[in-house]
Motif scaffolding. Structure first.
Motif, PDB file in Angstrom:
ATOM      1  N   TYR A 246       0.534  -0.706  -0.565  1.00  0.00           N
ATOM      2  CA  TYR A 246       0.128   0.034   0.243  1.00  0.00           C
ATOM      3  C   TYR A 246       0.871   1.226   0.052  1.00  0.00           C
ATOM      4  O   TYR A 246       2.207   0.778   0.499  1.00  0.00           O
TER       5      TYR A 246
ATOM      6  N   LYS B  38       0.836  -5.585   1.676  1.00  0.00           N
ATOM      7  CA  LYS B  38      -0.415  -5.505   0.688  1.00  0.00           C
ATOM      8  C   LYS B  38      -0.978  -7.044   0.523  1.00  0.00           C
ATOM      9  O   LYS B  38      -1.895  -7.802   0.812  1.00  0.00           O
TER      10      LYS B  38
ATOM     11  N   SER C 169      -7.478  -2.532   2.857  1.00  0.00           N
ATOM     12  CA  SER C 169      -6.211  -1.609   3.251  1.00  0.00           C
ATOM     13  C   SER C 169      -6.238  -1.123   4.594  1.00  0.00           C
ATOM     14  O   SER C 169      -6.244  -0.531   5.237  1.00  0.00           O
TER      15      SER C 169
END
Length: 364
Positions: free
Chosen positions: A110, A116, A134
Motif C-alpha cells: 500500500y 498488501k 487497506s
C-alpha cells in the motif's frame, strides 16, 4: 458487416547484434509516446533500433523526477528484477521476470508502505499466500481466505473488480469479475486450483457464452508495460520526435481500450513466442539475398478462438511475408476476447522480426 476490434501484440525471432539509442522516451498518462512538454512520465534506457525493442536496464520516472519503475530487458523480453514505486517513493510492487514471465514471489504494498499481498507465480498461474485489506485486516492467511483485486484498464472509466477464495494458496469455489457499479462480466468455478467452468454475462445481465479455459485478467502486470513496449504514439505528429521508430505503423485506434477481456494465447504470449522461435523457417531466398527486417501480420481472433484472415500489412519480401503469415496461422485455439460479457472478433497485428545470425549465414 460485423465489427472487428483492433489490438496489437508483438514478438521477435532472434536478436544477435543491434544498433541502439539512449534517447529518453516521454509518455502521457496512458503510456503513449508524446513530447517532452506534454510528458507525465519518461523513460531512460537503451532501445535496440534494429528490432525496435528495449535492451538492458530501463528506468521510468514521474515528471517530478521521482523513480516510478526499474527493470531490465533481454532479447526484448522483461527479464530479472522489476520494482515499481508510488509517487511518494514507497515501493508498490516488486518481483522477478524470466524471459517475459513473472516468476517466484512477488510483493505488493500500500502507499504508506504496509504489505498488501504476497503472491507466488509459477506455471502460468498465481497463488496468494498473504493478503491484507487497506485497514490491515488479514483476508488471506497462509494461502487460505477471500481475495480481491481491483484495477483500471486504459480508456475504461469503470474500475474492474475480481474476487474469489483461495484454499492452501489455490483458487477454489466461485470467482466473479464485475465493475465497481456491480455489472457482472463473468463467473468461474475452480476446484483445488483447477479450472472447472466459466460463463460470461452479457450487457443486460443475461446468460453469455460458456468457455473452458480460465480468463487471465485476475492479477495482470501494470498495463504500462505492454503499451510502452508497443511504442504507440499519442498523436501522429509525435512520431517526428522519434525518427528511429519510423518503421512502426500503428494507428491511434490501436490499443487495449476496446475490449473488456483481451484474447489470450494458451499458456500466455511467452508460449506464442516459443512457437515462433521453434517453427519459423528462414526463407531460402531471404537468406541468399540477405533480406532482414520486420513483417507486420494482421489477423483476426474469431469468437471461437480460431485465427482467420492472416495477411501481411507491411512486409520485407523474399518469402518472409508468406512465412510470417504461415506462423501466425499456426497459433490456434486462443481464448477469444470479450466485450460486455460476449465473445467478440478481435483484430490483432503481430510484428515478427527476421534477423540473420552469423551462424545462419555461414551455413549457406
Amino acid at each position: 458487416m460485423k465489427q472487428v476490434i483492433l489490438s496489437v501484440i508483438g514478438l521477435l525471432l532472434v536478436l544477435p547484434g543491434f544498433a541502439q539509442t539512449n534517447t529518453p522516451f516521454y509518455y502521457n498518462d496512458y503510456w503513449k509516446l508524446t513530447t517532452r512538454e506534454d510528458a507525465v512520465y519518461f523513460r531512460t534506457g537503451a532501445l535496440d533500433t534494429t528490432h525496435l525493442v528495449f535492451a538492458g536496464a530501463v528506468k521510468d520516472y514521474f515528471r517530478s523526477g521521482q523513480l516510478q519503475m526499474s527493470g531490465s530487458y533481454q532479447a526484448g523480453l522483461r527479464h530479472g528484477p522489476f520494482v515499481f514505486y508510488y509517487a511518494n517513493g514507497q515501493t508498490k510492487i516488486k518481483g522477478n521476470y524470466d524471459l517475459g514471465q513473472r516468476v517466484g514471489e512477488w510483493h505488493y504494498y500500500y502507499p504508506e508502505g504496509s504489505l498488501k499481498q504476497r503472491v507466488e507465480f509459477t506455471d502460468n498461474d498465481f497463488y496468494v499466500w498473504e493478503y491484507y485489506d487497506s485497514l490491515g485486516n488479514t483476508q488471506v492467511d497462509n494461502g487460505t481466505g477471500t481475495w480481491q483485486n481491483s484495477y483500471y484498464e486504459p480508456g475504461n472509466p469503470s474500475k474492474i473488480i475480481v474476487e474469489g477464495k483461495f484454499v492452501n494458496g489455490k483458487k477454489d469455489g466461485k470467482w466473479k469479475c464485475s465493475n465497481e457499479y456491480g455489472r457482472l462480466y463473468y463467473v468461474e468455478t475452480f476446484k483445488e486450483g483447477e479450472f472447472v467452468k466459466g460463463k460470461a454475462v452479457n450487457a443486460i445481465g443475461g446468460r453469455g457464452g460458456k468457455y473452458e479455459q480460465e480468463l487471465n485478467n485476475k492479477l495482470l502486470p501494470p498495463f504500462k508495460l505492454s503499451i510502452a513496449e508497443q511504442f504507440i504514439f499519442a498523436r501522429e505528429d509525435v512520431q517526428e520526435e522519434y525518427p528511429y521508430l519510423a518503421k512502426i505503423v500503428v494507428s491511434e485506434e490501436a490499443g487495449f481500450n476496446t475490449v473488456d477481456v483481451q484474447p489470450m494465447y494458451p499458456g500466455g504470449m511467452h508460449q506464442a513466442y516459443r512457437l515462433v522461435t521453434n517453427h519459423l523457417v528462414y526463407p531460402e531466398r531471404a537468406r541468399r539475398e540477405g533480406i532482414q527486417g520486420k513483417v507486420f501480420v494482421q489477423f483476426v481472433i474469431d469468437k471461437d478462438g480460431s485465427v482467420t484472415q492472416a495477411k501481411t500489412i507491411k512486409g520485407i519480401g523474399g518469402g518472409c511475408d508468406r512465412e510470417a503469415e504461415r506462423i501466425v496461422s499456426l497459433m490456434k485455439d486462443w481464448e477469444p476476447g470479450y466485450k460486455d460479457g460476449e465473445p467478440v472478433r478481435v483484430r490483432m497485428v503481430l510484428p515478427i522480426t527476421f534477423q540473420l545470425t552469423p551462424n545462419l549465414e555461414s551455413r549457406y
